[in-house]
Design an enzyme around this catalytic site. Sequence first.
Site, short mmCIF file in Angstrom:
data_model
loop_
_atom_site.label_atom_id
_atom_site.label_comp_id
_atom_site.label_asym_id
_atom_site.label_seq_id
_atom_site.Cartn_x
_atom_site.Cartn_y
_atom_site.Cartn_z
N LYS A 100 0.78 -0.96 0.07
CA LYS A 100 0.28 0.16 0.07
C LYS A 100 1.45 0.99 0.05
CE LYS A 100 -2.89 3.12 2.83
NZ LYS A 100 -3.65 3.10 3.48
N GLY A 161 -8.78 8.92 9.32
CA GLY A 161 -9.08 8.91 10.83
C GLY A 161 -10.24 9.84 11.05
N ALA A 187 -9.58 5.54 3.89
CA ALA A 187 -10.06 6.79 4.92
C ALA A 187 -11.06 7.33 5.03
CB ALA A 187 -8.49 7.62 4.51
N GLY A 188 -11.46 8.09 6.26
CA GLY A 188 -13.13 8.70 6.22
C GLY A 188 -13.86 7.73 6.56
N ASN A 209 -9.41 1.67 9.46
CA ASN A 209 -8.41 1.13 10.31
C ASN A 209 -9.61 1.87 12.30
OD1 ASN A 209 -5.29 1.39 12.00
ND2 ASN A 209 -6.85 1.02 12.67
N THR A 210 -9.29 3.22 11.69
CA THR A 210 -9.52 4.04 12.95
C THR A 210 -11.18 3.13 13.37
OG1 THR A 210 -8.01 5.71 12.31
CG2 THR A 210 -9.84 6.31 13.89
#
Length: 259
Positions: A100, A161, A187-188, A209-210
């Site tokens: 990645k 995040g 992301a997001g 992830n977050t």
Amino acid sequence: MKDPNKLVFGKYEFTSRLIVGTGKYKDYDETKQAIEASGAEIITVALRRIKLDNPSDKGLLDYIGKKYTLLPNTAGCYTAKDAVLTCLLAREALGSNLVKLEVLGDQKTLFPDNEQLLEAAKQLVKEGFTVLPYCIDDPIVCKKLEDIGCAAVMPLAAPIGSGLGIRNPYNLQIILEQSQVPVIVDAGVGTASDAAIAMELGCDGILMNTAIAGAKEPIKMAKAMRMAVEAGRLAYEAGRIAKKLYATASSPIEGVIGK
């Protein structure tokens, strides 16, 4: 012929369309349980979190086992040179050319540096890597990355995040229309409904992830995300009804006796 039910990156094939990260959890045990609950087959790992200097020191990979495909990332890199070097180290350490690619341009927003990203992608493709680049949701940048030879494009839905969800579904639709490689939202995403929306648009998968690790109950959220990705994909394949301004009766009166 490629299986339409599989997520395919070059020679790699997967059943799950959810990719999860391994950072921000309270401990390795919670990380392991959340990954298992997510149903993910691919997990992202920052190279710096893998203990190479002391194999006897128990680290993340000892806890999660060897059943997952590792996707080393270049998190924290701000130049093409650093990103390429990180990928070369990852291939040497893990024996895999699947990476990645992140090349950031700003510490506050963590938005990608398009110029450095494209340069790094060119070098890595020439080196034989299967490159999955994290990029801005710009159709032009995504097309350039595909033309370079990247195995997918990974446009952000919102800043890393942030949990803001899909901020620009229209750009994503354009990217989906033009892409001949998988489109992975990266992301997001904040909650399960965000994941479902992305998949309903036709995205091939989601990396997060977050949204899981930062939840009050990460293991439950991981399961919710798994179900949302699966439901969103099914809804996309089923084909939603057209939006209409006025009502349409579910039980038409035509043909009813007395009418």
